[in-house]
Design an enzyme around this catalytic site. Structure first.
Site, mmCIF file in Angstrom:
data_model
loop_
_atom_site.group_PDB
_atom_site.id
_atom_site.type_symbol
_atom_site.label_atom_id
_atom_site.label_comp_id
_atom_site.label_asym_id
_atom_site.label_seq_id
_atom_site.Cartn_x
_atom_site.Cartn_y
_atom_site.Cartn_z
ATOM 1 N N ASP A 1 -2.516 3.037 1.620
ATOM 2 C CA ASP A 1 -1.419 2.851 1.699
ATOM 3 C C ASP A 1 -0.865 1.303 1.713
ATOM 4 O OD1 ASP A 1 1.313 2.129 3.614
ATOM 5 O OD2 ASP A 1 1.751 3.800 4.267
ATOM 6 N N HIS B 1 2.089 -0.647 2.814
ATOM 7 C CA HIS B 1 2.921 -1.797 4.258
ATOM 8 C C HIS B 1 2.286 -1.875 5.508
ATOM 9 C CE1 HIS B 1 5.030 1.907 1.320
ATOM 10 N NE2 HIS B 1 6.318 1.582 1.575
ATOM 11 N N SER C 1 0.153 9.554 3.653
ATOM 12 C CA SER C 1 -0.733 8.730 4.901
ATOM 13 C C SER C 1 -1.262 9.368 5.921
ATOM 14 C CB SER C 1 0.116 7.318 5.402
ATOM 15 O OG SER C 1 0.096 6.750 3.585
HETATM 16 CO CO1 B1M Z 1 7.653 1.165 -0.269
HETATM 17 N N1 B1M Z 1 8.004 3.192 0.820
HETATM 18 N N2 B1M Z 1 6.507 1.911 -1.938
HETATM 19 N N3 B1M Z 1 7.476 -0.743 -0.159
HETATM 20 N N4 B1M Z 1 8.795 0.903 1.403
HETATM 21 C C1 B1M Z 1 9.021 3.546 1.923
HETATM 22 C C2 B1M Z 1 8.106 4.263 3.291
HETATM 23 C C3 B1M Z 1 10.020 4.895 1.376
HETATM 24 C C4 B1M Z 1 10.166 5.823 2.547
HETATM 25 C C5 B1M Z 1 11.037 4.061 0.558
HETATM 26 C C6 B1M Z 1 11.665 5.282 0.189
HETATM 27 O O1 B1M Z 1 11.865 6.082 -0.857
HETATM 28 N N5 B1M Z 1 12.499 5.280 0.776
HETATM 29 C C7 B1M Z 1 8.548 5.410 0.043
HETATM 30 C C8 B1M Z 1 7.752 6.656 0.674
HETATM 31 C C9 B1M Z 1 8.619 7.887 0.720
HETATM 32 C C10 B1M Z 1 7.340 8.384 1.052
HETATM 33 O O2 B1M Z 1 6.305 8.941 1.174
HETATM 34 N N6 B1M Z 1 7.759 10.094 2.179
HETATM 35 C C11 B1M Z 1 8.339 4.076 -0.136
HETATM 36 C C12 B1M Z 1 7.199 4.278 -1.495
HETATM 37 C C13 B1M Z 1 8.085 5.406 -1.483
HETATM 38 C C14 B1M Z 1 6.802 3.492 -1.993
HETATM 39 C C15 B1M Z 1 5.713 2.951 -3.115
HETATM 40 C C16 B1M Z 1 5.016 4.571 -3.092
HETATM 41 C C17 B1M Z 1 7.066 3.058 -4.555
HETATM 42 C C18 B1M Z 1 6.535 3.165 -5.638
HETATM 43 O O3 B1M Z 1 5.584 2.230 -6.616
HETATM 44 N N7 B1M Z 1 6.424 3.337 -6.293
HETATM 45 C C19 B1M Z 1 4.911 2.056 -2.916
HETATM 46 C C20 B1M Z 1 3.737 2.662 -2.832
HETATM 47 C C21 B1M Z 1 2.939 2.175 -2.161
HETATM 48 C C22 B1M Z 1 1.146 2.499 -1.332
HETATM 49 O O4 B1M Z 1 1.515 2.287 -0.783
HETATM 50 N N8 B1M Z 1 0.716 2.802 -2.223
HETATM 51 C C23 B1M Z 1 5.614 1.349 -1.988
HETATM 52 C C24 B1M Z 1 5.365 0.210 -2.102
HETATM 53 C C25 B1M Z 1 6.703 -1.001 -1.068
HETATM 54 C C26 B1M Z 1 6.537 -2.521 -1.042
HETATM 55 C C27 B1M Z 1 5.129 -2.918 -2.067
HETATM 56 C C28 B1M Z 1 7.389 -2.614 -2.209
HETATM 57 C C29 B1M Z 1 7.277 -2.718 0.245
HETATM 58 C C30 B1M Z 1 5.762 -2.864 1.407
HETATM 59 C C31 B1M Z 1 5.447 -4.739 1.267
HETATM 60 C C32 B1M Z 1 4.605 -4.374 2.098
HETATM 61 O O5 B1M Z 1 4.845 -3.698 3.678
HETATM 62 N N9 B1M Z 1 3.989 -5.529 2.715
HETATM 63 C C33 B1M Z 1 8.005 -1.427 0.279
HETATM 64 C C34 B1M Z 1 8.810 -1.592 1.552
HETATM 65 C C35 B1M Z 1 9.443 -2.647 2.104
HETATM 66 C C36 B1M Z 1 9.477 -0.023 1.806
HETATM 67 C C37 B1M Z 1 10.899 0.255 3.201
HETATM 68 C C38 B1M Z 1 11.753 0.249 1.961
HETATM 69 C C39 B1M Z 1 10.501 -0.671 4.075
HETATM 70 C C40 B1M Z 1 8.804 -0.852 5.004
HETATM 71 C C41 B1M Z 1 8.861 -1.964 6.352
HETATM 72 O O6 B1M Z 1 8.441 -2.676 5.874
HETATM 73 N N10 B1M Z 1 9.803 -0.960 7.113
HETATM 74 C C42 B1M Z 1 10.319 1.625 3.257
HETATM 75 C C43 B1M Z 1 11.771 2.652 3.388
HETATM 76 C C44 B1M Z 1 11.810 2.175 4.989
HETATM 77 O O7 B1M Z 1 11.464 2.495 5.568
HETATM 78 N N11 B1M Z 1 13.355 2.078 5.001
HETATM 79 C C45 B1M Z 1 9.941 2.132 1.894
HETATM 80 C C46 B1M Z 1 10.312 -2.279 8.206
HETATM 81 C C47 B1M Z 1 8.763 -1.916 9.374
HETATM 82 C C48 B1M Z 1 8.954 -3.078 10.196
HETATM 83 O O8 B1M Z 1 9.142 -1.005 9.828
HETATM 84 O O9 B1M Z 1 6.851 -0.227 9.144
HETATM 85 O O10 B1M Z 1 8.454 1.693 9.276
HETATM 86 P P1 B1M Z 1 8.333 0.583 10.235
HETATM 87 O O11 B1M Z 1 7.112 0.156 11.698
HETATM 88 C C49 B1M Z 1 7.787 0.594 12.776
HETATM 89 C C50 B1M Z 1 8.043 1.640 12.985
HETATM 90 O O12 B1M Z 1 7.043 2.607 12.160
HETATM 91 C C51 B1M Z 1 6.178 1.614 14.056
HETATM 92 O O13 B1M Z 1 6.778 0.333 14.558
HETATM 93 C C52 B1M Z 1 7.091 -0.393 13.574
HETATM 94 C C53 B1M Z 1 8.757 -1.660 14.100
HETATM 95 O O14 B1M Z 1 8.386 -1.746 15.660
HETATM 96 N N12 B1M Z 1 5.118 1.524 12.929
HETATM 97 C C54 B1M Z 1 4.249 1.566 14.367
HETATM 98 C C55 B1M Z 1 4.412 0.831 12.283
HETATM 99 N N13 B1M Z 1 3.316 1.239 11.824
HETATM 100 C C56 B1M Z 1 2.671 1.563 13.091
HETATM 101 C C57 B1M Z 1 1.473 1.553 13.968
HETATM 102 C C58 B1M Z 1 1.562 1.658 15.629
HETATM 103 C C59 B1M Z 1 2.787 1.589 16.324
HETATM 104 C C60 B1M Z 1 3.402 1.744 15.545
HETATM 105 O O15 B1M Z 1 0.264 1.429 16.368
HETATM 106 C C61 B1M Z 1 -1.113 0.980 15.406
#
Ligand code: B1M
Length: 213
Positions: free
Chosen positions: A98, A100, A151
């Site tokens: 992963d 992200h 993940s």
């Molecule tokens: Co990706 N991606 N992505 N992506 N991406 C998602 C997660 C996805 C839901 C988008 C979608 O399809 N709607 C989907 C996942 C599908 C699934 O498995 N169910 C997805 C996909 C499919 C993919 C790829 C497979 C796409 C592809 O290549 N075809 C690929 C995967 C690559 C890989 O990981 N091997 C991929 C790639 C990417 C980018 C590189 C383009 C980019 C990431 C850049 C980066 O992180 N440096 C990206 C992004 C940006 C997203 C979305 C749009 C946004 C994620 C984000 O940064 N959110 C995402 C859709 C979405 O979530 N809306 C998506 C903002 C962030 C602050 O929130 O990380 O959730 P988040 O963290 C939150 C909580 O979750 C929590 O606290 C935070 C808030 O305070 N939290 C924790 C997180 N970690 C924590 C740990 C803790 C405590 C709390 O304690 C240890």
């Protein structure tokens, strides 16, 4: 557009033109974390929706991620920092497979601003690397982040591997694909120590504080 709508649209459009002045204007009426959790996360949710509908490509999502990262970096200097002594050491990692890391890095900022020493291992971290870091760093807890559905399963494997390596410090888990229920029914039974689910970065801080009390 209102200020809030403009902030969300920088993330959706993946553009930084005008971002910093608007962030500064928003800082006059909201604290940094509310700006992140409010308009910026709203933008990210829209990016996720568009991406899901094939209306955005990965390269565009990467630009959105850059805007989110730049915003968090700019806002960090305005966050409240506690002067307290070190409350504990925590290793953070995005699990194997992963990439992200925006959420994990936000957790790092919140925890380190609140008295925790953080060792951030980065992305795609395999269990072996976590185990090695555990022995090197002797942390009080380990934080795992993951956004992909696979993940969540990787966290189960990571917990098993750490248990087999004799590790039992509390694990904090978070990320979009995870739920409290999955944590309790699938990850916790595979580990010797506590496994705690955090819904967001502030929840992560609350949990860390309870552990360190
Ligand atoms: Co990706 N991606 N992505 N992506 N991406 C998602 C997660 C996805 C839901 C988008 C979608 O399809 N709607 C989907 C996942 C599908 C699934 O498995 N169910 C997805 C996909 C499919 C993919 C790829 C497979 C796409 C592809 O290549 N075809 C690929 C995967 C690559 C890989 O990981 N091997 C991929 C790639 C990417 C980018 C590189 C383009 C980019 C990431 C850049 C980066 O992180 N440096 C990206 C992004 C940006 C997203 C979305 C749009 C946004 C994620 C984000 O940064 N959110 C995402 C859709 C979405 O979530 N809306 C998506 C903002 C962030 C602050 O929130 O990380 O959730 P988040 O963290 C939150 C909580 O979750 C929590 O606290 C935070 C808030 O305070 N939290 C924790 C997180 N970690 C924590 C740990 C803790 C405590 C709390 O304690 C240890």
């Amino acid at each position: 557009l209102s200020l809030e709508e403009r902030l969300a649209s920088y993330v959706v459009e993946g553009t930084k033109e005008g971002l910093v002045p608007d962030l500064n204007a928003m800082l006059e009426k909201a604290v940094p974390l509310d700006i992140i959790n409010g308009p910026l996360m709203k933008g990210m949710a829209e990016v996720g929706r568009l991406f899901n509908n094939n209306e955005l490509i990965v390269a565009e999502v990467l630009q959105s991620a850059e805007v989110m990262k730049a915003s968090v970096t700019h806002l960090e200097q305005f966050m409240e920092k506690s002067e307290s002594a070190v409350k504990g050491k925590i290793i953070l990692a995005t699990v194997k497979g992963d990439v992200h890391d925006i959420g994990k890095n936000l957790v790092e900022i919140i925890l380190s601003n609140n008295g925790y020493q953080i060792v951030n291992l980065g992305i795609k971290v395999p269990p072996e690397q976590l185990i090695e870091a555990y022995h090197r760093e002797k942390p009080d807890a380990i934080g795992l982040s993951g956004l992909l559905v696979k993940s969540a399963q990787q966290m189960v494997v990571t917990a098993q591997d750490m248990k087999n390596a004799g590790i039992d410090v509390p694990i904090l888990v978070g990320g979009a694909a995870l739920t409290r229920k999955f944590t309790k029914t699938r990850i916790a039974p595979e580990y010797e120590g506590l496994v705690l689910y955090a819904k967001d970065a502030m929840d992560g801080l609350d949990i860390a504080n309870k552990l360190s009390d």
